[in-house]
Motif scaffolding. Structure first.
Motif, PDB file in Angstrom:
ATOM      1  N   SER A 258       4.465  -1.016  -8.260  1.00  0.00           N
ATOM      2  CA  SER A 258       3.644  -0.043  -8.990  1.00  0.00           C
ATOM      3  C   SER A 258       3.185  -0.620 -10.325  1.00  0.00           C
ATOM      4  O   SER A 258       3.909  -1.378 -10.965  1.00  0.00           O
ATOM      5  N   CYS A 259       1.974  -0.229 -10.724  1.00  0.00           N
ATOM      6  CA  CYS A 259       1.451  -0.628 -12.039  1.00  0.00           C
ATOM      7  C   CYS A 259       1.280   0.582 -12.950  1.00  0.00           C
ATOM      8  O   CYS A 259       0.523   0.535 -13.926  1.00  0.00           O
ATOM      9  N   SER A 260       1.988   1.674 -12.665  1.00  0.00           N
ATOM     10  CA  SER A 260       1.900   2.865 -13.502  1.00  0.00           C
ATOM     11  C   SER A 260       2.524   2.602 -14.867  1.00  0.00           C
ATOM     12  O   SER A 260       3.285   1.644 -15.060  1.00  0.00           O
ATOM     13  N   ALA A 358       9.888   0.564  -6.428  1.00  0.00           N
ATOM     14  CA  ALA A 358       8.987   1.348  -7.275  1.00  0.00           C
ATOM     15  C   ALA A 358       7.571   1.256  -6.738  1.00  0.00           C
ATOM     16  O   ALA A 358       7.057   0.152  -6.508  1.00  0.00           O
ATOM     17  N   GLY A 359       6.950   2.423  -6.545  1.00  0.00           N
ATOM     18  CA  GLY A 359       5.575   2.487  -6.060  1.00  0.00           C
ATOM     19  C   GLY A 359       5.490   3.130  -4.696  1.00  0.00           C
ATOM     20  O   GLY A 359       6.253   2.772  -3.790  1.00  0.00           O
ATOM     21  N   GLY A 360       4.601   4.100  -4.536  1.00  0.00           N
ATOM     22  CA  GLY A 360       4.481   4.808  -3.276  1.00  0.00           C
ATOM     23  C   GLY A 360       4.079   3.896  -2.124  1.00  0.00           C
ATOM     24  O   GLY A 360       4.694   3.914  -1.053  1.00  0.00           O
ATOM     25  N   GLU A 361       3.030   3.088  -2.321  1.00  0.00           N
ATOM     26  CA  GLU A 361       2.591   2.177  -1.267  1.00  0.00           C
ATOM     27  C   GLU A 361       3.658   1.130  -0.977  1.00  0.00           C
ATOM     28  O   GLU A 361       3.936   0.805   0.175  1.00  0.00           O
ATOM     29  N   THR A 362       4.267   0.588  -2.031  1.00  0.00           N
ATOM     30  CA  THR A 362       5.313  -0.412  -1.846  1.00  0.00           C
ATOM     31  C   THR A 362       6.503   0.180  -1.106  1.00  0.00           C
ATOM     32  O   THR A 362       7.102  -0.461  -0.235  1.00  0.00           O
ATOM     33  N   SER A 363       6.865   1.416  -1.432  1.00  0.00           N
ATOM     34  CA  SER A 363       7.976   2.078  -0.747  1.00  0.00           C
ATOM     35  C   SER A 363       7.701   2.198   0.740  1.00  0.00           C
ATOM     36  O   SER A 363       8.579   1.954   1.584  1.00  0.00           O
ATOM     37  N   GLY A 364       6.463   2.577   1.081  1.00  0.00           N
ATOM     38  CA  GLY A 364       6.107   2.689   2.481  1.00  0.00           C
ATOM     39  C   GLY A 364       6.181   1.359   3.206  1.00  0.00           C
ATOM     40  O   GLY A 364       6.672   1.274   4.338  1.00  0.00           O
ATOM     41  N   VAL A 365       5.717   0.300   2.550  1.00  0.00           N
ATOM     42  CA  VAL A 365       5.752  -1.042   3.139  1.00  0.00           C
ATOM     43  C   VAL A 365       7.188  -1.495   3.366  1.00  0.00           C
ATOM     44  O   VAL A 365       7.541  -2.039   4.425  1.00  0.00           O
ATOM     45  N   GLY A 378      20.500  11.459   0.047  1.00  0.00           N
ATOM     46  CA  GLY A 378      21.716  11.411  -0.744  1.00  0.00           C
ATOM     47  C   GLY A 378      21.544  11.956  -2.150  1.00  0.00           C
ATOM     48  O   GLY A 378      20.661  12.782  -2.408  1.00  0.00           O
ATOM     49  N   PRO A 379      22.372  11.488  -3.092  1.00  0.00           N
ATOM     50  CA  PRO A 379      22.345  12.018  -4.452  1.00  0.00           C
ATOM     51  C   PRO A 379      21.066  11.666  -5.207  1.00  0.00           C
ATOM     52  O   PRO A 379      20.466  10.619  -4.981  1.00  0.00           O
ATOM     53  N   MET A 380      20.658  12.546  -6.093  1.00  0.00           N
ATOM     54  CA  MET A 380      19.439  12.363  -6.866  1.00  0.00           C
ATOM     55  C   MET A 380      19.682  11.414  -8.038  1.00  0.00           C
ATOM     56  O   MET A 380      20.628  11.580  -8.797  1.00  0.00           O
ATOM     57  N   ILE A 381      18.812  10.423  -8.189  1.00  0.00           N
ATOM     58  CA  ILE A 381      18.883   9.499  -9.319  1.00  0.00           C
ATOM     59  C   ILE A 381      18.108  10.080 -10.502  1.00  0.00           C
ATOM     60  O   ILE A 381      18.582  10.098 -11.635  1.00  0.00           O
ATOM     61  N   SER A 382      16.892  10.515 -10.235  1.00  0.00           N
ATOM     62  CA  SER A 382      16.035  11.219 -11.194  1.00  0.00           C
ATOM     63  C   SER A 382      15.348  12.335 -10.423  1.00  0.00           C
ATOM     64  O   SER A 382      15.314  12.292  -9.185  1.00  0.00           O
ATOM     65  N   PRO A 383      14.811  13.350 -11.118  1.00  0.00           N
ATOM     66  CA  PRO A 383      14.142  14.433 -10.389  1.00  0.00           C
ATOM     67  C   PRO A 383      13.115  13.906  -9.398  1.00  0.00           C
ATOM     68  O   PRO A 383      12.196  13.181  -9.749  1.00  0.00           O
ATOM     69  N   GLY A 384      13.322  14.243  -8.119  1.00  0.00           N
ATOM     70  CA  GLY A 384      12.404  13.812  -7.080  1.00  0.00           C
ATOM     71  C   GLY A 384      12.676  12.439  -6.501  1.00  0.00           C
ATOM     72  O   GLY A 384      11.936  11.988  -5.625  1.00  0.00           O
ATOM     73  N   ASN A 403       5.274   6.965 -11.437  1.00  0.00           N
ATOM     74  CA  ASN A 403       5.529   7.572 -12.742  1.00  0.00           C
ATOM     75  C   ASN A 403       6.834   8.356 -12.800  1.00  0.00           C
ATOM     76  O   ASN A 403       7.117   9.007 -13.809  1.00  0.00           O
ATOM     77  N   PHE A 404       7.652   8.320 -11.747  1.00  0.00           N
ATOM     78  CA  PHE A 404       8.911   9.062 -11.743  1.00  0.00           C
ATOM     79  C   PHE A 404      10.011   8.266 -12.436  1.00  0.00           C
ATOM     80  O   PHE A 404       9.989   7.050 -12.508  1.00  0.00           O
ATOM     81  N   GLY A 405      11.019   8.985 -12.918  1.00  0.00           N
ATOM     82  CA  GLY A 405      12.186   8.362 -13.521  1.00  0.00           C
ATOM     83  C   GLY A 405      11.997   8.046 -14.995  1.00  0.00           C
ATOM     84  O   GLY A 405      10.887   8.090 -15.524  1.00  0.00           O
ATOM     85  N   ASP A 406      13.123   7.728 -15.665  1.00  0.00           N
ATOM     86  CA  ASP A 406      13.061   7.330 -17.064  1.00  0.00           C
ATOM     87  C   ASP A 406      13.117   5.805 -17.160  1.00  0.00           C
ATOM     88  O   ASP A 406      13.156   5.098 -16.159  1.00  0.00           O
ATOM     89  N   GLU A 407      13.138   5.286 -18.396  1.00  0.00           N
ATOM     90  CA  GLU A 407      13.057   3.837 -18.582  1.00  0.00           C
ATOM     91  C   GLU A 407      14.258   3.098 -18.018  1.00  0.00           C
ATOM     92  O   GLU A 407      14.157   1.924 -17.650  1.00  0.00           O
TER      93      GLU A 407
END
Length: 419
Positions: A258-260, A358-365, A378-384, A403-407
């Motif tokens: 992702s480049c967000s 990280a990244g929707g397209e990358t996750s799918g790949v 399983g358990p949530m790391i960050s919301p969503g 754009n999900f998660g913190d730094e």
């Protein structure tokens, strides 16, 4: 009782699945409509489609196929999940898919509830807000595929769908679930098909969940799942819904495509803590297979027990523009994704079992390259963003939208949820 969720994209499906589990419903997610009919032990099933921006009839066909499969599994309550920013065009696909699902179920009314207050998505008087901005004034107005230039959900649904829309506002919901149910009945008698629900905070979602727990079809973002799962889980006493999806495996790798803006910050923060290696587009275009082997050798050489090595193709806006001008946007993106696919397959063959992506397209790949077709949540790391575990293979994944998660997301995913 079993809930069937039809989600219009991959990470959006994982998003809602994580909220179902966090609030008490054991959940399995499938990538696409399964061909098998295996006996499942979960109380919620999520099917991820790629129907957000495809032609409307294609989205309808996919959604109806998912509905039919879910009904065959014994589901009797259904949830059409879309993005909390209501990503769509004036022609669809949210409205047409909603109409098709209502018709297939023999229903005439459903709700529209995209709110997710924990991530800054709220609805007031039927207007959708992103943090403190109207949707139409947020960055979504410049979305390249589904630019959102109207914030009024009543107008959006009326333009997309065949029926009529109205609002149950926050003040009415403050009166409780019984008042919401009564108002839904009143609006149904008036011929209202789509009821937009305000939500300013989580209590509104809980009220909605209680009011809608017997409703055949609901639609919304992932926030409404909090209320519905909480209403059901209290009755069914689900105390450890996330157990089946807890991460396993010792060797981990972090992959960022992702480049967000948030992922850029996450990569920069993680590079201060763990080994990192930038993926170069020109090398991907030159000889992807050879380059993949080289990167896997680097990952293996830099494996450590505390924080996993990072491979990243993440770039800021200026770098990304330069890359796209030099190599072409589609060509460079496809080359990087093919490289990550080759890396993922090779690392799996070498015994890697935990992938943080990280990244929707990358996750799918990555999921496709690993042969992951279904997983426990399983358990949530960050919301969503939860950990998920393949139901057939000893693989665990954390799949994050840009754009999900913190730094500190990448480090927390490993430190707070060790195998």
């Amino acid at each position: 009782m079993r809930l069937g969720v039809i989600a219009d994209d991959f990470t959006g499906a994982t998003d809602i699945a994580s909220f179902l589990v966090q609030n008490g419903l054991p959940t399995i997610q499938f990538n696409g409509v399964p061909e098998s009919h295996d006996e499942l032990s979960a109380q919620a099933i999520v099917i991820s489609l790629k129907s957000r921006s495809c032609p409307a009839q294609q989205a309808i066909d996919q959604s109806l196929a998912a509905l039919q499969w879910l009904q065959q599994q014994g589901c009797d309550r259904f949830y059409f999940k879309y993005c909390s920013t209501f990503d769509s065009t004036e022609q669809g696909n949210i409205g047409p898919v909603t109409d098709a699902l209502l018709a297939a179920l023999g229903e005439t009314q459903t709700v529209i509830s995209p709110s997710l207050p924990v991530n800054g998505r709220t609805v007031y008087q039927g207007y959708l807000f992103v943090a403190d901005q109207l949707l139409s004034e947020s960055g979504m107005r410049h979305h390249p595929v589904t630019p959102m230039t109207d914030s009024n959900l009543v107008r959006l649904m009326t333009r997309q769908a065949k029926g009529q829309a109205a609002v149950i506002n926050a003040a009415q919901q403050d009166q409780g679930a019984d008042a919401v149910r009564a108002q839904l009945d009143t609006l149904k008698a008036q011929g209202i098909n789509y009821v937009v629900l305000d939500a300013l905070h989580e209590q509104h979602l809980l009220t909605q969940g209680e009011a809608l727990k017997e409703t055949r079809l609901v639609t919304g973002g992932s926030g409404l799942a909090i209320g519905i799962a909480r209403a059901w889980a209290t009755q069914q006493q689900n105390s450890d819904a996330e157990h089946a999806g807890r991460p396993q495996g010792e060797r981990a790798v972090v992959i960022s495509g992702s480049c967000s803006q948030m992922t850029n910050r996450q990569v920069q923060a993680y590079r201060q803590q763990a080994p990192s290696h930038e993926v170069l587009v020109e090398r991907c275009l030159d000889n992807a297979e050879s380059y993949a082997q080289e990167l896997c050798d680097w990952v293996e050489a830099h494996h450590q027990p505390d924080l996993a090595p990072l491979l990243f193709a993440t770039a800021d806006a200026q770098q990304l523009q330069a890359i796209q001008q030099q190599y072409g946007a589609a060509r460079s993106s496809e080359a990087v994704e093919q490289l990550f696919a080759a890396v993922t397959r090779e690392l799996k063959s070498r015994g890697w079992q935990r992938f943080i992506v990280a990244g929707g397209e990358t996750s799918g790949v990555v999921a496709q390259s690993l042969g992951v077709t279904a997983f426990h949540i399983g358990p949530m790391i960050s919301p969503g963003v939860p950990w998920v575990r393949d139901i057939h293979q000893p693989l665990s994944l954390a799949l994050k939208s840009g754009n999900f998660g913190d730094e500190q997301f990448f480090a927390r995913a490993q430190q707070e949820f060790s195998a």
